[in-house]
Design a protein around this motif. Structure first.
Motif, short mmCIF file in Angstrom:
data_model
loop_
_atom_site.label_atom_id
_atom_site.label_comp_id
_atom_site.label_asym_id
_atom_site.label_seq_id
_atom_site.Cartn_x
_atom_site.Cartn_y
_atom_site.Cartn_z
N ARG A 30 0.90 -1.25 0.14
CA ARG A 30 0.11 0.01 0.03
C ARG A 30 0.72 1.28 -0.14
O ARG A 30 2.14 1.02 0.43
CB ARG A 30 -0.78 -0.03 1.35
CG ARG A 30 -2.12 -1.07 1.03
CD ARG A 30 -3.06 -1.02 2.36
NE ARG A 30 -3.37 0.42 2.58
CZ ARG A 30 -4.51 0.93 2.20
NH1 ARG A 30 -5.19 0.15 1.19
NH2 ARG A 30 -4.81 2.31 2.56
N GLY A 80 -4.03 1.22 -3.49
CA GLY A 80 -4.84 1.55 -2.40
C GLY A 80 -4.98 3.00 -2.08
O GLY A 80 -5.79 3.12 -1.14
N SER A 118 -5.15 -4.69 10.23
CA SER A 118 -5.68 -6.07 9.52
C SER A 118 -5.38 -5.49 8.12
O SER A 118 -5.51 -4.58 7.59
CB SER A 118 -7.12 -6.38 9.70
OG SER A 118 -7.52 -7.51 8.77
N SER A 120 -5.75 -4.91 4.30
CA SER A 120 -6.83 -4.34 3.40
C SER A 120 -7.37 -5.18 2.13
O SER A 120 -6.85 -6.28 2.05
CB SER A 120 -6.30 -2.85 2.76
OG SER A 120 -5.59 -3.17 1.62
N LYS A 121 -8.33 -4.88 1.61
CA LYS A 121 -8.86 -5.60 0.48
C LYS A 121 -8.10 -5.62 -0.66
O LYS A 121 -7.78 -6.55 -1.27
CB LYS A 121 -10.32 -4.82 0.06
CG LYS A 121 -11.09 -5.44 -1.26
CD LYS A 121 -12.10 -4.74 -1.48
CE LYS A 121 -12.63 -5.40 -2.95
NZ LYS A 121 -13.69 -4.73 -3.43
N ASP A 122 -7.21 -4.62 -0.75
CA ASP A 122 -6.07 -4.59 -1.82
C ASP A 122 -5.10 -5.48 -1.36
O ASP A 122 -4.32 -5.81 -2.43
CB ASP A 122 -5.63 -3.10 -2.09
CG ASP A 122 -6.71 -2.11 -2.37
OD1 ASP A 122 -7.20 -2.37 -3.75
OD2 ASP A 122 -6.86 -0.93 -2.05
N ASP A 123 -4.69 -5.58 -0.01
CA ASP A 123 -3.70 -6.58 0.10
C ASP A 123 -3.91 -8.04 0.04
O ASP A 123 -3.36 -8.60 -0.83
CB ASP A 123 -3.34 -6.31 1.61
CG ASP A 123 -2.74 -5.24 2.25
OD1 ASP A 123 -1.91 -4.64 1.45
OD2 ASP A 123 -2.95 -4.49 3.25
N LEU A 124 -5.25 -8.40 0.16
CA LEU A 124 -5.83 -9.68 0.04
C LEU A 124 -5.82 -10.03 -1.53
O LEU A 124 -5.34 -10.85 -2.07
CB LEU A 124 -7.43 -9.77 0.58
CG LEU A 124 -7.43 -9.46 1.72
CD1 LEU A 124 -8.88 -9.29 2.15
CD2 LEU A 124 -6.88 -10.64 2.69
N ILE A 125 -6.23 -8.87 -2.35
CA ILE A 125 -6.12 -9.08 -3.79
C ILE A 125 -4.73 -9.21 -4.37
O ILE A 125 -4.45 -10.02 -5.14
CB ILE A 125 -6.79 -7.71 -4.51
CG1 ILE A 125 -8.28 -7.69 -4.23
CG2 ILE A 125 -6.59 -7.96 -6.03
CD1 ILE A 125 -8.88 -6.39 -4.52
N ASP A 128 -3.36 -12.83 -3.36
CA ASP A 128 -4.34 -13.68 -4.01
C ASP A 128 -3.62 -13.81 -5.61
O ASP A 128 -3.32 -14.86 -6.10
CB ASP A 128 -5.63 -13.73 -4.10
CG ASP A 128 -6.18 -14.14 -2.87
OD1 ASP A 128 -5.62 -14.74 -2.09
OD2 ASP A 128 -7.40 -13.61 -2.61
N SER A 162 -5.85 -13.65 7.85
CA SER A 162 -6.62 -12.61 6.92
C SER A 162 -6.19 -13.08 5.47
O SER A 162 -7.02 -12.97 4.57
CB SER A 162 -6.36 -11.22 7.20
OG SER A 162 -6.86 -10.97 8.58
N LEU A 163 -4.90 -13.07 5.37
CA LEU A 163 -4.29 -13.20 3.88
C LEU A 163 -4.15 -15.01 3.58
O LEU A 163 -3.91 -15.24 2.52
CB LEU A 163 -2.78 -12.83 3.82
CG LEU A 163 -2.49 -11.37 3.89
CD1 LEU A 163 -1.02 -11.08 3.98
CD2 LEU A 163 -3.57 -10.62 2.75
#
Length: 199
Positions: A30, A80, A118, A120-125, A128, A162-163
Motif C-alpha cells: 500500500r 490502494g 488488518s 486491506s482488501k487491496d492487500d488480499l487481492i 491472491d 486474513s491473507l
C-alpha cells in the motif's frame, strides 16, 4: 551488507525494461506502508527511493542496481491510495500484470504490510494475485516500533489468517526507525536468489 546501490531507470511498460539476466526483487505494498523507507534503510541511502508526505507518488516501476549487478530492486507503485485518480489506478494494472507474468528476471516479491492493521482488501487481492501466478512471496511487516510487545504476536497471526498465508511463507517484522531486522531482508533475498551475502 548492501554496499552499493544506484537508481538505474523508471519504466511504464515492457519497452523500458532492462535487457539482461540480473535477478530482480519486486517491492509491493500500500502507498502508506513505508515501502520507500524500507528500500532506503536496506540500501543505507535515505535518498535512494523518494519518501513523500503524500502517498501515491510512485507511478512507474523504478529499477535499482544492488551491489554492482548482484541483483536489482524494483519498486512498484503503491496500491490502494484513494486520492489517485481511477484512470491512473487503471493504468497501474496492465503495467503490473505485464511485469509479473512476463518478466523472466523476477525471482521474488517482497510484499509489505503494516503490522498495526488488518490487511486491506487491496492487500488480499495482491497476495491472491501473486499466489495465482506462483510468484515466490516474502511478507515484510512494517512499523514494528509502533506496536506494544503484547500486540505483536496477535497482529502477526491476524495478518497470516486474513491473507491465508501458509506457515512456509516468511514474515519479517521490521522497524526502520529502530533499524530492526532490516539486515534480515537482505539475507532472505540472498537465500531465495541463491546468492552469497556480502559481509
Amino acid at each position: 551488507m548492501i554496499k552499493w546501490a544506484e537508481f538505474v531507470k523508471s519504466a511504464a511498460s515492457k519497452d523500458g525494461w532492462i535487457d539482461d539476466e540480473v535477478p530482480e526483487v519486486l517491492f509491493v505494498g500500500r502507498s502508506n506502508v513505508g515501502k520507500s523507507s524500507i528500500i532506503n534503510a536496506l540500501t543505507n541511502n535515505k535518498k535512494m527511493a523518494k519518501v513523500s508526505s503524500h502517498p501515491g507518488k510512485t507511478r512507474l516501476l523504478n529499477f535499482f542496481d544492488i551491489n554492482h549487478h548482484q541483483f536489482r530492486i524494483v519498486d512498484a507503485p503503491g496500491y490502494g491510495y484513494a486520492q489517485v485518480s481511477s484512470d491512473l489506478k487503471a493504468s497501474f494494472a496492465p503495467m503490473m500484470e505485464e511485469y509479473l507474468t512476463d518478466r523472466t528476471n523476477l525471482r521474488l516479491v517482497l510484499m509489505l504490510v503494516d503490522l498495526r492493521h488488518s490487511p486491506s482488501k487491496d492487500d488480499l487481492i495482491m497476495y491472491d494475485y501473486l499466489k495465482h501466478y506462483h510468484v515466490p512471496v516474502v511478507l515484510i511487516g512494517t512499523k514494528l516500533d509502533k506496536l506494544k510487545q503484547n500486540e505483536i504476536k496477535k497482529n502477526v497471526e491476524l495478518i497470516r489468517t486474513s491473507l491465508n498465508v501458509d506457515s512456509t511463507t516468511p514474515l519479517i517484522k521490521t522497524s526502520v526507525t529502530k533499524n530492526q531486522n532490516i539486515d534480515q531482508i537482505y539475507l532472505t533475498i540472498c537465500q531465495y536468489l541463491n546468492l552469497t551475502p556480502l559481509s
